[in-house]
Every structure is written in structure tokens, then in C-alpha cells.
Scaffold this active site. Structure first.
Site, mmCIF file in Angstrom:
data_model
loop_
_atom_site.group_PDB
_atom_site.id
_atom_site.type_symbol
_atom_site.label_atom_id
_atom_site.label_comp_id
_atom_site.label_asym_id
_atom_site.label_seq_id
_atom_site.Cartn_x
_atom_site.Cartn_y
_atom_site.Cartn_z
ATOM 1 N N GLY A 112 20.359 16.499 -24.604
ATOM 2 C CA GLY A 112 21.547 16.065 -23.868
ATOM 3 C C GLY A 112 21.222 15.155 -22.703
ATOM 4 O O GLY A 112 21.842 14.098 -22.524
ATOM 5 N N ARG A 152 3.193 29.955 -38.188
ATOM 6 C CA ARG A 152 3.972 31.018 -37.549
ATOM 7 C C ARG A 152 4.629 31.975 -38.536
ATOM 8 O O ARG A 152 4.583 33.192 -38.367
ATOM 9 C CB ARG A 152 5.071 30.388 -36.691
ATOM 10 N N HIS A 155 8.598 33.862 -34.016
ATOM 11 C CA HIS A 155 7.293 33.492 -33.471
ATOM 12 C C HIS A 155 6.384 34.713 -33.431
ATOM 13 O O HIS A 155 6.775 35.755 -32.938
ATOM 14 C CB HIS A 155 7.499 32.926 -32.060
HETATM 15 C C1 LIG Z 1 9.881 30.001 -24.787
HETATM 16 C C2 LIG Z 1 9.984 28.739 -25.608
HETATM 17 C C3 LIG Z 1 8.878 27.908 -25.744
HETATM 18 C C4 LIG Z 1 8.951 26.735 -26.494
HETATM 19 N N1 LIG Z 1 7.847 25.934 -26.593
HETATM 20 C C5 LIG Z 1 7.937 24.765 -27.268
HETATM 21 C C6 LIG Z 1 6.822 23.855 -27.305
HETATM 22 O O1 LIG Z 1 5.760 24.110 -26.742
HETATM 23 N N2 LIG Z 1 6.970 22.698 -27.981
HETATM 24 C C7 LIG Z 1 8.132 22.373 -28.609
HETATM 25 O O2 LIG Z 1 8.211 21.284 -29.180
HETATM 26 N N3 LIG Z 1 9.192 23.206 -28.571
HETATM 27 C C8 LIG Z 1 9.132 24.384 -27.923
HETATM 28 N N4 LIG Z 1 10.221 25.225 -27.885
HETATM 29 C C9 LIG Z 1 11.484 24.799 -28.492
HETATM 30 C C10 LIG Z 1 12.195 23.791 -27.595
HETATM 31 O O3 LIG Z 1 11.981 24.108 -26.258
HETATM 32 C C11 LIG Z 1 13.704 23.750 -27.828
HETATM 33 O O4 LIG Z 1 13.992 23.734 -29.174
HETATM 34 C C12 LIG Z 1 14.309 22.498 -27.208
HETATM 35 O O5 LIG Z 1 13.895 22.353 -25.888
HETATM 36 C C13 LIG Z 1 15.820 22.521 -27.283
HETATM 37 O O6 LIG Z 1 16.350 21.443 -26.544
HETATM 38 P P1 LIG Z 1 17.896 21.118 -26.582
HETATM 39 O O7 LIG Z 1 18.112 19.978 -25.676
HETATM 40 O O8 LIG Z 1 18.327 20.975 -27.993
HETATM 41 O O9 LIG Z 1 18.612 22.444 -26.047
HETATM 42 P P2 LIG Z 1 18.515 23.214 -24.634
HETATM 43 O O10 LIG Z 1 17.390 22.772 -23.814
HETATM 44 O O11 LIG Z 1 18.630 24.666 -24.946
HETATM 45 O O12 LIG Z 1 19.799 22.755 -23.880
HETATM 46 C C14 LIG Z 1 21.068 23.195 -24.201
HETATM 47 C C15 LIG Z 1 22.036 22.628 -23.192
HETATM 48 O O13 LIG Z 1 23.360 22.864 -23.640
HETATM 49 C C16 LIG Z 1 24.120 23.456 -22.615
HETATM 50 N N5 LIG Z 1 25.134 24.272 -23.270
HETATM 51 C C17 LIG Z 1 24.973 25.213 -24.229
HETATM 52 N N6 LIG Z 1 26.155 25.670 -24.626
HETATM 53 C C18 LIG Z 1 27.097 25.014 -23.914
HETATM 54 C C19 LIG Z 1 28.520 25.036 -23.882
HETATM 55 N N7 LIG Z 1 29.217 25.810 -24.700
HETATM 56 N N8 LIG Z 1 29.143 24.226 -23.001
HETATM 57 C C20 LIG Z 1 28.445 23.401 -22.180
HETATM 58 N N9 LIG Z 1 27.111 23.320 -22.194
HETATM 59 C C21 LIG Z 1 26.453 24.119 -23.048
HETATM 60 C C22 LIG Z 1 23.138 24.207 -21.772
HETATM 61 O O14 LIG Z 1 23.687 24.359 -20.491
HETATM 62 C C23 LIG Z 1 21.952 23.256 -21.810
HETATM 63 O O15 LIG Z 1 22.133 22.254 -20.847
HETATM 64 C C24 LIG Z 1 10.155 26.402 -27.133
HETATM 65 C C25 LIG Z 1 11.260 27.227 -27.001
HETATM 66 C C26 LIG Z 1 11.190 28.388 -26.259
HETATM 67 C C27 LIG Z 1 12.399 29.273 -26.171
#
Ligand SMILES: Cc1cc2nc3c(=O)[nH]c(=O)nc-3n(C[C@H](O)[C@H](O)[C@H](O)COP(=O)(O)OP(=O)(O)OC[C@H]3O[C@@H](n4cnc5c(N)ncnc54)[C@H](O)[C@@H]3O)c2cc1C
Ligand code: FES
Lengths: 249, 643
Positions: free
Chosen positions: B47, B332, B268
Site C-alpha cells: 500500500g 517450510r 512456518h
Molecule cells: C513475522 C513475519 C516475518 C516475515 N518475514 C518475511 C521475510 O523475511 N521476507 C519476506 O519476504 N516476507 C516475510 N514475511 C511476509 C511479509 O512480511 C508480508 O507478507 C508482507 O509484508 C505483507 O505486506 P502487505 O503490504 O501486503 O500487508 P501488510 O504489511 O500487512 O499491510 C496491511 C495494511 O492494510 C491495512 N489494513 C488492513 N485491513 C484494513 C482495513 N479493513 N481497512 C483499512 N486498512 C486496513 C493495515 O493497516 C496495513 O496498513 C513475514 C511475515 C511475518 C508475519
């Protein structure tokens, strides 16, 4: 364990608020501090009362959302962790624990233990970035960066923006937070073109938000969950003075 | 009504598709860009990168997140790193190899063209992030350092200590902050999207609840981007943040967007095990630990001796035994299943017997404690904080936990859902990881989508379908906004009116348990059918007996949770239907009926080389399935073997 809590309750930002006492039984040492609060809330809900509002999200010490003064110490008695990483084994049966929200004029209370930290975002918006559009970058390895510089930059960049530094400072100063952002970028070549303007603009915004000045108490460094050292404040001051003395635009 | 799933994959050779496609996409004249508004829901890597890039291009952007700052999205928690095929170590990496590893790692259940593009733009991401000031790890010569990660034989993972996600997100947050300061992006924090508004079949806005005041607001736009992350919290316990949810994606699904492969969940293998009923979340211990740690359980069942009292010959290093060539470094999904198998067979350790040992004793005696501390010090400290055990002296106890959801809203090559004008980016979409995601590739995908794909494809949509003239624009006074806002209000009022006796968490835990037992690491037709009976019961009880204290028009975390759990309860059945109809084992989806004599997953490449796309048919009704056949022209489907 049985724990007695004294918790700040405040319905909204205009309510005066006050401390309330709660007793909670069945606390185990494996529980995190926030899981203990979950238990208190579960009990309150079952009794038909309003649960205690507190901020949290990742519960693993990285998002910077959780924010509690625990017995007068930001993030509680253990060093170098956030509230969500604190476990109940740091307490013992019969303990009384006082829990308050972050205390600072620039962080108004939203409800109970939840505060509004949007002032931090506005400080970053004032200049805490490198002006580069997506797609405009050169190859990542074009510009070698000495490892010590990059490591120092990372030390500062580790800041999670929780606000513990402000909450602990007798002056309510945000200098550690602001200097961490400035220090992160000032140690990298990418941060140089806007270095002094950034320092000037961010400090100006920090003042406008109502944060106090630093008078070297170093409480901030003591409570910082990421152990960000106060040397970054000194570095920021140097950049700020240079910026105002030279007053280039 | 089945979907007409046109993947819009461009013609031409794989390596030229994206370049050709970009040329063919329509552009919006610079002066006209400010006439368009785009809504971006979510401020994680996907986002924030999309919102800032669109802002830089000159569009008006409204960005939303539920946290108190856009910097706190759950991307912040990623530890390990981000992949790219820079080939800086000169170890034979290339865009093609990164593409191949990702497709294979996904067990051949992703779309070739999308994955190739991901591999192609990955290098641009590293350039972009370095230019923003992301302090990636460096070598003494000042150049960027790489490390290796599961599922690859080259070193292609860029990292910033154990905080790669944090640093990448801060980079994106800084860019976003710059656009906010310039006025091109308006940020709405503590704001939750509760529904999608469609006009004439196109996405034209959203309805949002302000989490501080409880106010319901309407927002109209020319396009809507859903970047709301994964839905792992349907299992209650996961490595996700407490607020991660399915709400935005579910509302889109209910309004007609296809939901693809909802059952693909990544479990995981190395997480800190559940300690008690009060546990609220699970903590990941990075995959990198398996480089030096050895996994074992006692050979004897129900062995209650302390680990260090169990002699070497009475230990079963089951990964090394079953997979001699990959050993502790199997992917994994394989490692997780093997741990479950041992625990189910009665060899689990710790008080709950749901854990296995990850032992560093050999590595410490070989390399010394200092080397291990330098490599994993922060993880060891994190482990000790949570468990009060010293992993330098006693083996870690670990167990698999829900971590990532490969499923998500179906999108075409342009990242557009089946609803025109509705795009989906990051973990929330289904596109690139197939049935199993490799480490360090989610960060890559989120930023690829946001910085380098959506800006082009959204522009093309706006050029073709956006209304330039103010009087042709949909505004929030449109009747559809009245209708949707009314529905949102009615739902909240209904929740508040229940005034039952049980907390939201009570129901969430029950749902989580049903899902974990029946739609978790091992799935059977019988279990899934059972879940489909139990979920509606919990849902019914929830809507009769949940207790939400407080008022609507105030900061009310219990109401927020209730609304999210209600959505999980609606969504969970679709996951089970998906798992039930996918009569094969692939990646993270393991159907116990489909295994070979050695207990390994058995794919069915005759019947299931497809994405399963579900259409919502109403509460309690079975959703309808349409399949997108996946066409492999550039890789040969082989059985993954790690023996
Ligand atoms: C502990 C952990 C370690 C990880 N390590 C790795 C790694 O080393 N390498 C790798 O590649 N990946 C890793 N991952 C996976 C990766 O971090 C995530 O898949 C990725 O960051 C998701 O990004 P995103 O922008 O799609 O979602 P997110 O970062 O989850 O962002 C979601 C956004 O949506 C907003 N939101 C949600 N619902 C609503 C709603 N209804 N209304 C308004 N806003 C909303 C939230 O506020 C947030 O801003 C890891 C994940 C975890 C949990
Ligand atoms: S909840 Fe994220 S740091 Fe504590």
C-alpha cells in the site's frame, strides 16, 4: 499469581480521567504483560464492565504501537524491550502495578492508555525522507558505503517510533526520536543533498508540535527499547546549528 | 454464474511480455492526472509503495490504515530479507533462475508470466530502496551483502540485520510522508474500510469507520486498490499482528470479486510453541536458524527427560533421517509437516508435547558460542525473553505456526480483480507464490506490485475508464453510497444490539481451533466436512451471544475485533470448501488422502494445474468455483524432492 493493578482510565480526550484499582488472579509467569491485560479485560467484559483500552499490534517488539508506563517506567522494568515483550515472570505474587499512558502534552490521550502520536508522523513529513521518485534510482551498488557508516545508520534506523523517549523525558522532548531519523539519513550518501534542510525543518516541526527541549537527562536512552544512543542527539544538534548558521535554503 | 477469468497475460516470449505490455498500456497525460483520485487501502509495503508512487505521478491518493500510523503495518515484522537476482555474489543467479525457483517453490501453482515479471522488477526494488536510504547490510568494501535462504542454491537475499521488513517499510513510509507533505496523498490513520461501493459494475469508493470517533465516512474515487495484507488470523493464533484481518478482501469478495486459492496457507516450521491458553499470538524464529540448528525428538515416546539428559543414540534427527540431501534445510511446508507427524506419533516434547527441539550444541562446539551469538544473538535473546530458557545451553523448543496466506483476491496480469477498477496488491492478492511461498519473496512481491506494476496498470485503467469531467464523476452522494453506508451501519448496530454473554475472543479462539485442526497442516475430507458443520454453529452463536461493551460512537476496540471476527466467521467456510475440492496435496495444502507410500505430498497435475476462484453466493450458501487453468510453457512440472 495475584496482581493488583492501578490503571489510568479516561473515557476520551476531554474526560479528566483517574486511577482505578483492579485485582487479577490466575496470572501465570509465562504470560506476556499484554496477555495479563487481556485476562483483566476478559474478566471486565464478563462482569459487564468496559475493558481497558491499550494500544498494541505486532506483540513482538517491532511495530512500536504498544506504549505503557509501568510503575513509572516506559515499557516497564526490563531494559531494551517493549511492553509487549515484557513477561509476568518479571513480577511476583502480590505485586501492585501502576499503569499509565505515555505522559506528554504532544501525545494527547485518546482513551485510557491510548495516546495520539500523530505529531511524530508530522515531524517525518517535514523532511524525514530522501526525495526520490520510484523508478529514478541508479544501480544499488554504484555508491559504495563504508560499512561503519552503514552500520551507524542502521543503529539509528532501528527506531520503532514508540514514543517512550518522550514519555520518559522530564521535558517531554522528542530529541531522541528526531535525531534517530536525522542520524539514519545523515550517515548515508543518499541523505546528503537534503541533510541540513532536513535537520532545520524537522526540528522546526518538533518545536511546533510542543515537544520540550533536551537538557541532558538521558532518560530517553535508558528506556529506549532499541537502545538508540543519545550520541545521535549531539550529531543532530551539530547539523541543526550548521543549518541555521549557514542558513542555506 | 461462473467468472470469465481472462488473465490478460500478454503475447510474446516470457522475457518480453512485461516490456511489450508496458508499451501497450495507455498513459494518462500529466495535466490530467490530477483529475483522478485513487483510493489505496493499506499502508504496508504494498500500500505505501503504491500510494507514494501514484502520488509522485500526480494522482490524488487517499490512503487508509487501521493502525495509528502508516509506519506500523505488519510488513514491519518481517525479519529475514528480500530476494533479487542481482547476482552480485557472481554465483550464477539470473532473473530466469529467480523466476524458476519461485515457480518451483510454489509447487507449480502460480502463473508463469506474473512470476517472471516479479523476478524481473526485483532488481529495481533493491535500487529504489537503497536510493531511499534503506541501510541494507554491507561488506567491508562498502558493497551490498547477500545471504542464502530456503529453496535456493544461490545467495540472493538482501537484508538489514534481523529487521528487513522494518527498514523497507520505513523507506516506503518516508516516500509516503513526502507525498503527504506535498499534498498528493491524504493519509487516514485509525480508519478501517468496512465495505466497497460499486457503481455500474466498477469499484468507485469505500465506506470507512473512524476508529477513534466511530464516525462512518464515504470516499469516492476512480479506482480502488486493496493492499490489506494476509488473513492468517482466521486461525486465531498466528505470527500476524493482532489486527490483521480479512475484512476488506472479504467485502470485495461479497461484492463480486473472485477469491482465489483461499486454502493455501503457509505454516512456518520454526515458531515458539504455544505455552498456555492465554497465548494471544505466536512468535517466529527466523528460518535462518535451520542453517546451524539440528531438529530432533526423543526416539522413545512420551520421554519426559530433560533434553540434555537424552543420550545421542536415543535422539531421532528426523529431518536428516528422512531427507538426507537437504536435511534440516528442507522447505517450510516439508519441515512443518514432519514436525507434526512426530508429535502426532507421541514424540513431542515440552509440557504440551507439541514441540520439537532445535539444537545448536553441535554448531556451538564446532564454531564457538561467539560465532553463534554474532549470527543469531537477537533471536536467541527474543527466545529467552519469551520462554525464560537459555538456547545456548538448552535446545530451543519450536513448533509450526500459521504465518502467511498465499490465497487472496484473484487478479489478472494487471493486478485487477474480477471487479473493474478494483485492484489488489501484496499479500492480499493470490498471484505469485502458488501453493507455497519461498522465504524473502513476500517483501519482494509487495514492493514490486506497489512501485513497479500498479502505477502502470492503474494508469491504463484510468485512461480507459476514468471519468475526466467533474460532472461525470461518481460522488459520495450517489445512491449506491447511501445503500452501502446503510448496510454498514445496520451491521454495526446489529452487533451492538446482541448484548450477549461471551467475549469476542471466546468465539475467535473457537473458530481458530476448528480451522487449525481441520484446515491446518494436515487436511482430510472428513475433517473439512466436519469444519463446515461446526463453523456455521459458532457463527450462529456469535450473532446471538457475543458481548460488545461500550458505544458505537467512540474508540471501541472490542467492536473493532467483533467486526473482524464476524468476517473471519463468514470467510472460513470458503477456505474449507477450497481445501475440500482440491483433491491433491501441493505446497502448503496437504490432503492426507493424497500422499505417497513415504508420506510425501502427491500433486495431481492432470486435474489441478489451476487456480480455484470462488464466487460468494450468500451467507451459509456454498460458494461457486471457477478454475483458471495455469499454462506452463517455460518450465517443466516436476515432483519436488528433497530426499
Ligand atoms: C513475522 C513475519 C516475518 C516475515 N518475514 C518475511 C521475510 O523475511 N521476507 C519476506 O519476504 N516476507 C516475510 N514475511 C511476509 C511479509 O512480511 C508480508 O507478507 C508482507 O509484508 C505483507 O505486506 P502487505 O503490504 O501486503 O500487508 P501488510 O504489511 O500487512 O499491510 C496491511 C495494511 O492494510 C491495512 N489494513 C488492513 N485491513 C484494513 C482495513 N479493513 N481497512 C483499512 N486498512 C486496513 C493495515 O493497516 C496495513 O496498513 C513475514 C511475515 C511475518 C508475519
Ligand atoms: S505491539 Fe508492536 S511493539 Fe509492542
Amino acid at each position: 499469581m495475584r496482581i493488583t493493578l492501578h490503571v489510568w482510565r479516561q473515557k476520551n480526550s476531554t474526560d479528566t480521567g483517574g486511577m482505578k484499582e483492579y485485582t487479577v488472579d490466575g496470572v501465570s509467569e509465562d504470560m506476556s504483560f499484554l496477555e495479563m491485560l487481556d485476562l483483566v479485560n476478559e474478566n471486565l467484559i464478563n462482569e459487564g464492565k468496559e475493558p481497558i483500552a491499550f494500544d498494541h499490534d505486532c506483540r513482538e517488539g517491532i511495530c512500536g504501537t504498544c506504549s505503557l508506563m509501568i510503575n513509572g517506567i516506559a515499557h516497564g522494568p526490563d531494559a531494551a524491550i517493549t511492553t509487549c515483550q515484557l513477561h509476568m515472570r518479571s513480577f511476583k505474587d502480590g505485586d501492585a502495578i501502576h499503569i499509565e499512558p505515555w505522559r506528554s502534552l504532544a501525545f494527547p490521550v485518546v482513551r485510557d492508555l491510548v495516546v495520539d502520536r500523530s505529531s511524530f508522523d508530522r515531524i517525518v513529513q517535514a523532511g524525514g525522507y530522501v526525495s526520490i521518485n520510484a523508478g529514478a534510482a541508479q544501480d544499488a551498488n554504484c555508491l559504495p558505503i563504508p560499512k561503519p557508516d552503514s552500520d551507524t545508520s542502521m543503529d539509528a534506523a532501528a527506531c520503532i517510533g514508540c514514543g517512550a523517549c518522550v514519555a520518559s523525558c522530564p521535558n517531554g522532548s522528542a530529541m531522541l526520536f528526531v535525531s534517530a531519523k536525522i542520524g539514519h539519513l545523515a550517515h548515508l550518501p543518499q541523505g546528503q543533498p537534503e541533510r541540513y534542510k532536513r535537520a532545520r525543518d524537522m526540528v522546526a516541526q518538533m518545536d511546533a508540535e510542543g515537544f520540550g527541549a533536551c537538557s541532558n537527562h538521558y532518560e530517553c536512552e535508558a528506556v529506549c527499547p532499541k537502545e538508540i544512543p543519545v550520541k545521535f542527539i549531539a550529531k543532530m544538534n551539530r547539523d541543526f546549528f550548521k543549518a541555521t548558521m549557514c542558513s542555506e535554503s | 454464474m461462473a467468472f470469465n477469468l481472462d488473465s490478460k497475460v500478454p503475447e510474446g516470449p516470457l522475457a518480453e511480455k512485461w516490456t511489450n505490455h508496458r508499451f501497450n498500456l495507455k498513459l494518462v497525460n500529466p495535466a490530467n492526472k490530477r483529475k483522478f483520485k485513487v483510493i489505496v487501502v493499506g499502508s504496508g509495503l504494498a500500500g505505501a509503495s503504491a500510494a507514494s508512487s501514484l502520488g509522485e505521478m500526480g494522482y490524488n491518493v487517499d490512503c487508509f490504515c487501521y493502525q495509528d500510523s502508516s509506519r506500523r503495518a505488519h510488513s514491519i515484522a518481517a525479519q529475514g530479507g528480500i530476494n533479487a537476482a542481482k547476482n552480485y555474489p557472481n554465483d550464477g543467479d539470473s532473473v530466469r533462475r529467480l523466476f524458476y525457483d519461485t515457480i518451483k517453490g510454489g509447487d507449480y501453482r502460480a502463473r508463469e508470466a506474473n512470476v517472471y515479471r516479479l523476478a524481473e522488477v526485483a532488481n529495481d526494488i533493491i535500487d529504489q530502496c537503497v536510493a531511499q536510504g534503506v541501510p541494507f547490510a554491507r561488506e567491508y568494501g562498502g558493497l551490498l551483502d547477500n545471504r542464502s535462504f530456503g529453496g535456493a542454491q544461490v545467495s540472493r537475499t538482501f537484508y538489514a540485520r534481523g529487521q528487513t521488513g522494518q527498514q523497507l517499510l520505513i523507506g516506503a513510509y518516508q516516500s509516503l510522508s513526502r507525498q503527504i507533505a506535498q499534498g498528493s496523498v491524504k493519509m487516514h490513520v485509525r480508519s478501517e474500510m468496512l465495505d466497497l461501493v460499486m457503481v455500474d459494475g466498477h469499484a468507485r469508493g469505500i465506506v470507512v469507520r473512524n476508529l477513534v470517533t466511530g464516525e462512518i465516512t464515504r470516499h469516492a474515487a476512480d479506482a480502488v486498490l486493496i493492499c490489506t495484507g494476509g488473513y492468517g488470523n482466521v486461525f486465531y493464533l498466528s505470527t500476524n499482528a493482532m489486527g490483521c484481518n480479512v475484512t476488506a478482501a472479504l467485502q470485495a469478495y461479497k461484492r463480486g470479486a473472485g477469491f482465489a486459492n483461499p486454502c493455501y496457507t503457509q505454516i512456518h516450521p520454526t515458531c515458539i510453541p504455544v505455552a498456555s491458553d492465554h497465548q494471544s499470538k505466536l512468535t517466529l524464529m527466523s528460518e535462518s536458524l535451520r542453517n546451524d540448528g539440528r531438529v530432533w525428538v526423543p526416539k522413545k515416546k512420551d520421554d519426559d527427560r530433560a533434553p540434555n539428559d537424552i543420550p545421542e543414540e536415543e535422539r531421532d534427527y528426523y529431518l536428516e533421517r528422512r531427507y538426507p540431501s537437504f536435511g534440516n534445510l528442507v522447505p517450510r511446508d516439508v519441515a512443518s509437516r514432519a514436525a507434526k507427524e512426530r508429535c502426532d506419533a507421541g514424540h513431542g516434547v515440552g509440557t504440551t508435547k507439541l514441540a520439537v527441539y532445535l539444537d545448536f550444541a553441535d554448531a556451538i562446539s564446532r564454531l564457538g558460542e561467539d560465532v553463534i551469538r554474532a549470527r543469531y544473538g537477537n533471536l536467541f535473546q527474543m527466545y529467552e525473553k519469551i520462554t525464560a530458557e537459555n538456547p545456548y545451553k538448552v535446545p530451543m523448543r519450536i513448533f509450526p505456526a500459521v504465518h502467511y496466506t498465499m490465497g487472496g483476491l484473484w487478479v489478472d496480469y494487471n493486478l485487477q480483480t474480477t471487479i473493474p477498477g478494483l485492484f489488489c496488491l501484496g499479500e492480499a492478492n493470490f498471484s505469485d507464490h502458488g501453493a507455497n511461498r519461498l522465504g524473502a519473496s513476500a517483501l519482494m512481491q509487495g514492493l514490486a506490485d506497489g512501485y513497479f506494476v500498479a502505477p502502470y496498470t492503474v494508469s491504463d485503467y484510468l485512461a480507459n475508464h476514468g471519468a475526466m469531467d467533474a460532472d461525470k464523476k461518481v460522488t459520495t452522494s450517489h445512491a449506491e453510497f447511501d445503500k452501502v453506508e446503510g448496510e454498514v451501519r445496520a451491521r454495526i448496530d446489529k452487533l451492538m444490539a446482541i448484548k450477549g454473554t461471551k467475549s469476542v475472543d471466546h468465539f475467535h479462539k473457537r473458530l481458530g481451533l476448528i480451522m487449525w485442526e481441520n484446515c491446518g497442516m494436515g487436511r482430510t475430507a472428513e475433517g473439512l466436512k466436519q469444519a463446515l458443520v461446526e463453523i456455521p454453529k459458532v457463527r450462529e452463536e456469535f450473532w446471538k451471544d457475543v458481548r460488545i461493551p461500550g458505544d458505537v460512537a467512540e474508540f471501541n476496540p472490542e467492536l473493532e475485533k467483533a467486526s473482524r471476527v464476524a468476517d473471519f466467521l463468514d470467510f472460513a467456510e470458503t477456505m474449507c470448501h477450497d481445501a475440500l475440492t482440491r483433491e491433491e496435496s501441493c505446497g502448503g495444502h496437504y490432503r492426507e488422502e493424497h500422499q505417497n507410500e513415504e508420506g510425501e505430498a502427491q500433486r495431481d497435475d492432470v486435474n489441478f494445474v489451476n487456480a480455484s476462484v470462488w464466487e460468494y453466493m450468500g451467507e451459509g450458501a456454498a460458494p461457486e468455483l471457477t478454475k483458471e487453468e495455469l499454462i506452463f510453457e517455460n518450465v517443466k512440472l516436476t515432483t519436488r524432492s528433497y530426499k
